[in-house]
Design a protein around this motif. Sequence first.
Motif, short mmCIF file in Angstrom:
data_model
loop_
_atom_site.label_atom_id
_atom_site.label_comp_id
_atom_site.label_asym_id
_atom_site.label_seq_id
_atom_site.Cartn_x
_atom_site.Cartn_y
_atom_site.Cartn_z
N SER A 98 0.86 -1.00 -0.16
CA SER A 98 0.13 0.19 0.10
C SER A 98 1.03 1.30 -0.14
O SER A 98 2.07 1.07 -0.04
N TRP A 99 0.19 2.36 0.05
CA TRP A 99 1.11 3.80 0.30
C TRP A 99 1.58 3.52 1.79
O TRP A 99 1.51 2.63 2.48
N PHE A 100 2.46 4.44 1.81
CA PHE A 100 3.18 4.49 3.28
C PHE A 100 2.03 4.65 4.27
O PHE A 100 1.40 5.56 4.20
N SER A 101 2.16 3.71 5.05
CA SER A 101 0.93 3.82 6.20
C SER A 101 1.46 4.69 7.58
O SER A 101 0.77 4.50 8.52
N GLY A 102 2.71 5.06 7.46
CA GLY A 102 3.09 5.82 8.52
C GLY A 102 4.50 6.35 8.32
O GLY A 102 5.20 5.56 7.41
N THR A 103 5.31 7.17 9.30
CA THR A 103 6.43 7.58 9.03
C THR A 103 7.63 6.46 9.35
O THR A 103 8.29 6.21 8.46
N ALA A 104 7.14 5.42 10.27
CA ALA A 104 8.03 4.36 10.27
C ALA A 104 8.03 3.28 9.26
O ALA A 104 8.91 2.73 8.53
N ASN A 105 6.72 3.22 8.69
CA ASN A 105 6.57 2.27 7.50
C ASN A 105 7.24 2.87 6.53
O ASN A 105 7.89 2.04 5.41
N ALA A 106 7.29 4.27 6.12
CA ALA A 106 7.89 4.71 4.93
C ALA A 106 9.60 4.54 5.14
O ALA A 106 10.04 4.09 3.87
N ILE A 107 9.94 4.41 6.24
CA ILE A 107 11.34 4.03 6.23
C ILE A 107 11.69 2.66 5.93
O ILE A 107 12.72 2.28 5.51
N TYR A 108 10.67 1.62 6.72
CA TYR A 108 10.94 0.49 6.32
C TYR A 108 10.96 -0.10 4.95
O TYR A 108 11.71 -0.78 4.58
N GLN A 109 9.70 0.76 4.34
CA GLN A 109 9.89 0.29 2.93
C GLN A 109 11.04 0.60 2.09
O GLN A 109 11.11 0.12 0.83
N ASN A 110 11.81 1.28 2.45
CA ASN A 110 13.05 1.95 1.66
C ASN A 110 14.40 1.35 2.50
O ASN A 110 15.34 1.94 2.58
N MET A 111 14.38 0.39 3.40
CA MET A 111 15.52 -0.09 4.05
C MET A 111 16.61 -0.56 3.03
O MET A 111 17.88 -0.61 3.21
N ALA A 112 16.16 -1.02 1.83
CA ALA A 112 17.30 -1.62 0.86
C ALA A 112 18.03 -0.68 0.36
O ALA A 112 19.08 -0.54 0.09
N PHE A 113 17.43 0.90 0.25
CA PHE A 113 18.18 2.07 -0.19
C PHE A 113 19.11 2.23 0.90
O PHE A 113 20.38 2.49 0.59
N ILE A 114 18.46 2.35 2.07
CA ILE A 114 19.44 2.82 3.16
C ILE A 114 20.51 1.80 3.27
O ILE A 114 21.82 2.26 3.23
N GLU A 115 20.62 0.54 3.20
CA GLU A 115 21.46 -0.66 3.33
C GLU A 115 22.56 -0.66 2.09
O GLU A 115 23.65 -1.14 2.29
N SER A 116 22.00 -0.05 1.33
CA SER A 116 22.95 0.02 -0.06
C SER A 116 24.02 1.00 0.28
O SER A 116 25.15 0.96 -0.50
N TYR A 117 23.91 1.73 1.15
CA TYR A 117 24.97 2.75 1.40
C TYR A 117 25.83 2.45 2.76
O TYR A 117 26.42 3.19 3.47
N ASN A 118 25.13 1.31 3.52
CA ASN A 118 25.65 0.66 4.83
C ASN A 118 26.22 1.89 5.88
O ASN A 118 27.28 2.05 6.28
N PRO A 119 24.90 2.61 6.42
CA PRO A 119 25.59 3.68 7.08
C PRO A 119 25.73 3.36 8.39
O PRO A 119 24.69 2.39 8.89
#
Length: 397
Positions: A98-119
């Motif tokens: 679905s659409w982002f269902s909350g601020t935390a869900n929005a980040i959860y849906q983009n964990m792959a992007f974050i992990e590509s930079y291994n921050p």
Amino acid sequence: MKKSCIAMLLAGGQGSRLYALTQHVAKPSVPFGGKYRIIDFPLSNCANSGIDTVGVLTQYRPLQLNSYIGTGQPWDLDVSDGGVYILPPYLGAGEKGSWFSGTANAIYQNMAFIESYNPENVLILSGDHIYKMDYADMLREHLAHDAACTISVLQVSLEEATRFGIMNLGDDGYINEFEEKPKHPKSTLASMGVYMFNWPKLRSYLIADENNPNSSKDFGKNIIPAMLAAGEKLWPYHFQGYWRDVGTITSLWDANMDMLSTTLINLYDPDWPISSRSPVCPPTYTGENARVIHSIVTEGCEIDGHVENSVLSPSVTVERGAKVVYSVVMPGAVIKAGATVEYAIIGENCVIEAGARVGTAPDGTEGWGVATCGPNVTVAPGQVIPAAAMIYSGEEA
């Protein structure tokens, strides 16, 4: 590629409390302060703080915002080993979602992007706040106190505290309690919605929260309380500067009026520039009948009337005999001869016809408010738009 810190900018909000101004655009795209849009402030803060990798999470009517951000060049975010990335909701093959269902869900849906930079750390930002902040200083405090999460906070009045998430501190200075919009706040230390997380810690809490069917998938309501309950170290970063949440018509108007004061927020500081994607316009022209007093007038404007205590965006026209007082006029609007705009917000490409009146000065009555015309509205000749009125695109005023 490993980064010390990347930023995730939540910019998908509908901004329903801005009503007519966000009928066709997301709130971070709304023009602000003459030559800016709201999202310019967090993007500029990232660039000035040395954070060169920014994910911008869009959702509601993202076209204008995506086009405006582009490659990130105006903010020096068009770098080869980072950059700015537009991250809309998406579904993989065979997935349900679905659409982002909350601020935390929005980040959860983009964990792959974050992990590509291994921050090591992730900075979570909102796209609808006006402020200047050095996130590098916040990161230094975060690391110095070995925090799982550092939350930027500022002091508010006791009356205002009921509208914020309130942080209560222990004797050691760490956050030991979080109250979401308390009726009887124990302190006046309010969350600004700016979070610095240790990424491995946040990742585990996001996964657990996503698997909780009773969660609202929200940082303030779920992630922060869960971290407190688990005994994680949460540190407050005390912010001392100017900050405004521009989520309502009144707060947006107030913040624009604040731009007329260099003591509240200095837009002329060469060490901390607020950058924008400015249109290419001719110089401002003031005619022989023009009178401009204590106002911001941006490039491309044609002024032959009276402008006072107002903020004019690019390519605004104020014809002879027209009057603009204590108002915000957005790009491309035309105020025709003899028209009066007072204590109002005029949206992009509006036309206020000859002799029309939009808004009135405060009169002490309970129902007074800032009059607002959404983008592309035309107010007919001689028509009166009263205080607090809201005119939408497609309506006849």
